[in-house]
Scaffold this active site. Structure first.
Site, PDB file in Angstrom:
ATOM      1  N   ASP A   1       0.814  -1.216   0.000  1.00 23.03           N
ATOM      2  CA  ASP A   1       0.000   0.000   0.000  1.00 23.03           C
ATOM      3  C   ASP A   1       0.846   1.265   0.000  1.00 23.03           C
ATOM      4  O   ASP A   1       2.049   1.220   0.225  1.00 23.03           O
ATOM      5  CB  ASP A   1      -0.961  -0.003   1.202  1.00 23.03           C
ATOM      6  CG  ASP A   1      -0.293  -0.490   2.491  1.00 23.03           C
ATOM      7  OD1 ASP A   1       0.942  -0.386   2.594  1.00 23.03           O
ATOM      8  OD2 ASP A   1      -1.004  -0.974   3.385  1.00 23.03           O
TER       9      ASP A   1
ATOM     10  N   ASN B   1      -7.066  -2.430  14.188  1.00 22.34           N
ATOM     11  CA  ASN B   1      -8.505  -2.679  14.013  1.00 22.34           C
ATOM     12  C   ASN B   1      -8.753  -3.915  13.134  1.00 22.34           C
ATOM     13  O   ASN B   1      -9.856  -4.116  12.640  1.00 22.34           O
ATOM     14  CB  ASN B   1      -9.203  -1.449  13.401  1.00 22.34           C
ATOM     15  CG  ASN B   1      -8.670  -1.132  12.002  1.00 22.34           C
ATOM     16  OD1 ASN B   1      -7.715  -1.761  11.543  1.00 22.34           O
ATOM     17  ND2 ASN B   1      -9.278  -0.171  11.346  1.00 22.34           N
TER      18      ASN B   1
ATOM     19  N   HIS C   1      -7.132  -4.630  10.256  1.00 24.74           N
ATOM     20  CA  HIS C   1      -6.879  -4.510   8.814  1.00 24.74           C
ATOM     21  C   HIS C   1      -5.592  -5.231   8.419  1.00 24.74           C
ATOM     22  O   HIS C   1      -4.687  -5.430   9.239  1.00 24.74           O
ATOM     23  CB  HIS C   1      -6.877  -3.047   8.350  1.00 24.74           C
ATOM     24  CG  HIS C   1      -5.706  -2.210   8.757  1.00 24.74           C
ATOM     25  ND1 HIS C   1      -5.841  -0.924   9.231  1.00 24.74           N
ATOM     26  CD2 HIS C   1      -4.373  -2.435   8.741  1.00 24.74           C
ATOM     27  CE1 HIS C   1      -4.653  -0.414   9.481  1.00 24.74           C
ATOM     28  NE2 HIS C   1      -3.747  -1.311   9.202  1.00 24.74           N
TER      29      HIS C   1
ATOM     30  N   GLU D   1      -9.595  -1.940   5.395  1.00 28.46           N
ATOM     31  CA  GLU D   1     -10.244  -1.574   6.655  1.00 28.46           C
ATOM     32  C   GLU D   1     -11.574  -2.302   6.810  1.00 28.46           C
ATOM     33  O   GLU D   1     -12.243  -2.602   5.810  1.00 28.46           O
ATOM     34  CB  GLU D   1     -10.539  -0.061   6.642  1.00 28.46           C
ATOM     35  CG  GLU D   1      -9.305   0.821   6.522  1.00 28.46           C
ATOM     36  CD  GLU D   1      -8.668   1.126   7.860  1.00 28.46           C
ATOM     37  OE1 GLU D   1      -8.508   0.213   8.686  1.00 28.46           O
ATOM     38  OE2 GLU D   1      -8.327   2.300   8.064  1.00 28.46           O
TER      39      GLU D   1
HETATM   40  C1  GLP Z   1      -0.486  -0.204   8.598  1.00 32.72           C
HETATM   41  C2  GLP Z   1      -0.162  -0.747   7.200  1.00 32.72           C
HETATM   42  C3  GLP Z   1      -0.069  -2.222   7.266  1.00 32.72           C
HETATM   43  C4  GLP Z   1       0.674  -2.559   8.535  1.00 32.72           C
HETATM   44  C5  GLP Z   1      -0.271  -2.389   9.682  1.00 32.72           C
HETATM   45  C6  GLP Z   1       0.365  -2.557  11.046  1.00 32.72           C
HETATM   46  O1  GLP Z   1      -1.461   0.749   8.587  1.00 32.72           O
HETATM   47  N1  GLP Z   1      -1.024  -0.385   6.141  1.00 32.72           N
HETATM   48  O2  GLP Z   1       0.597  -2.698   6.118  1.00 32.72           O
HETATM   49  O3  GLP Z   1       1.104  -3.897   8.505  1.00 32.72           O
HETATM   50  O4  GLP Z   1      -0.941  -1.173   9.533  1.00 32.72           O
HETATM   51  O5  GLP Z   1       1.201  -1.469  11.345  1.00 32.72           O
HETATM   52  P1  GLP Z   1       2.206  -1.472  12.557  1.00 32.72           P
HETATM   53  O6  GLP Z   1       3.178  -2.548  12.287  1.00 32.72           O
HETATM   54  O7  GLP Z   1       2.823  -0.113  12.547  1.00 32.72           O
HETATM   55  O8  GLP Z   1       1.424  -1.731  13.778  1.00 32.72           O
END
Ligand code: GLP
Length: 266
Positions: free
Chosen positions: A92, A161, A163, A168
Site C-alpha cells: 500500500d 482494528n 486490517h 479496513e
Molecule cells: C499499517 C499498514 C499495514 C501494517 C499495519 C500494522 O497501517 N497499512 O501494512 O502492517 O498497519 O502497522 P504497525 O506494524 O505499525 O502496527
C-alpha cells in the site's frame, strides 16, 4: 510450503485448529524479527518464480533491520544475485505522498531496504501515491501484480482494528486492489510517522485487496507488541467475517502466524 517450521518455543499455547502447526511464538521481539528475516532470506535465496509481497509499519522495522544484516553478511556473489533478482510489490501507499515525502511508504522502503541493500529502486514496487487518478493507479498496480504471476510470499502486519494492508473493516475476501478511505483508528495508530498528529495522516490510500493477498502462495502474518493483544485474541477466536479483515486469512492453506509473547497478552 517450502519454509522450515519449528515448534513454538512456548508449548503451553494451543493454536486454533485452522493454524495447525503453522504458528510460532517468541518471547523476545528481536528473536521474532530474526526468524521472519530468516524466512524472507530463504524465500529470496530460492529464486522464487513469483515476487515478494512486502509490508511497512513499525512491526516490520526490526524485521527489515535483521534482513539487511543477514543479507549484507552473505558472500558478494550471493548478495549480487539477490540484488539482481529482487522483485517485490508493497501492499500500500498513502494517496498524496511520493517517494520524497516523509511518512510515505516509498520513503520507508528506500530507507529500510533499497538503500542499505543497494537495490534498484524500480525492483521494489509500490502504488504511486501521487497518481492523478488513484483508482486508475490501483487498477494499473493490480495488473502489474497479475502480470508478475501474483505474489509468492506475502509479508503482513496486523492493523490494530484488524486490517491487513489498508483493507479496513468492513471488508470481504474478494476486495480488489483499490483506493480506500482510512479509518480514524488507523490514522491515529499511524500518526507516529506524522509528528504524532492524526490529522496529518493522509485520509486515503491505495492498497492491494484481500483478492491479491489471498492469492499469494504463502502468507507470513507477523504480530508484535501488547498493543495488538486484543485484536490478535479476536483473530484467534472469531470465525471469518467482514468486521475483521485479517480473519479471511484463516482459510489460507499457506498462512504462517509468527507472534511474540506480548502480542498474546503475556
Ligand atoms: C499499517 C499498514 C499495514 C501494517 C499495519 C500494522 O497501517 N497499512 O501494512 O502492517 O498497519 O502497522 P504497525 O506494524 O505499525 O502496527
Amino acid at each position: 510450503m517450502g519454509c522450515s517450521l519449528r515448534l513454538p518455543p512456548v508449548p503451553s499455547l494451543a493454536p486454533p485448529a485452522w493454524l495447525a502447526d503453522r504458528f510460532e511464538v517468541f518471547e523476545r521481539p528481536s528473536r521474532l524479527a530474526e526468524r521472519v528475516a530468516e524466512l524472507l532470506e530463504q524465500e529470496l535465496s530460492a529464486a522464487p518464480a513469483r515476487p515478494l509481497g512486502l509490508a511497512t509499519g513499525r512491526t516490520m522495522e526490526p524485521v527489515y533491520d535483521a534482513l539487511v544484516q543477514r543479507l549484507l553478511a552473505l558472500s558478494p556473489q550471493r548478495l549480487k544475485a539477490l540484488q539482481v533478482g529482487w522483485r517485490s510489490f508493497n501492499l500500500d501507499e498513502y494517496i498524496g505522498l511520493g517517494p520524497t515525502d516523509s511518512g510515505s511508504f516509498a520513503l520507508e522502503m528506500s530507507r529500510q531496504l533499497v538503500r542499505p541493500l543497494g537495490l534498484e529502486p524500480g525492483c521494489v514496487r509500490l502504488p504511486d501515491g501521487l497518481a492523478e487518478d488513484p483508482s486508475a493507479e490501483a487498477s494499473r498496480y493490480a495488473a502489474a501484480v497479475r502480470a508478475a504471476g501474483g505474489i509468492g510470499l506475502q509479508l503482513l502486519g496486523l492493523g490494530s482494528n484488524g486490517h491487513v494492508g489498508f483493507n479496513e473493516p468492513p471488508c470481504g475476501p474478494e476486495a480488489p486492489c483499490r483506493s480506500v478511505e482510512l479509518s480514524a483508528a488507523t490514522r491515529s495508530h499511524n500518526a507516529v510517522a506524522f509528528a504524532g498528529n492524526p490529522s496529518r495522516v493522509p485520509a486515503g490510500a491505495i492498497t492491494l485487496g484481500l483478492e491479491q493477498i489471498l492469492g499469494a502462495e504463502r502468507i507470513l502474518l507477523v504480530v508484535s507488541g501488547s498493543a495488538k493483544a486484543g485484536i490478535l485474541a479476536r483473530l484467534l477466536r472469531e470465525p471469518p467475517g467482514p468486521s475483521l479483515p485479517a480473519s479471511w486469512l484463516q482459510g489460507h492453506p499457506g498462512l504462517h502466524l509468527i507472534v511474540d509473547r506480548a502480542a498474546l497478552g503475556g
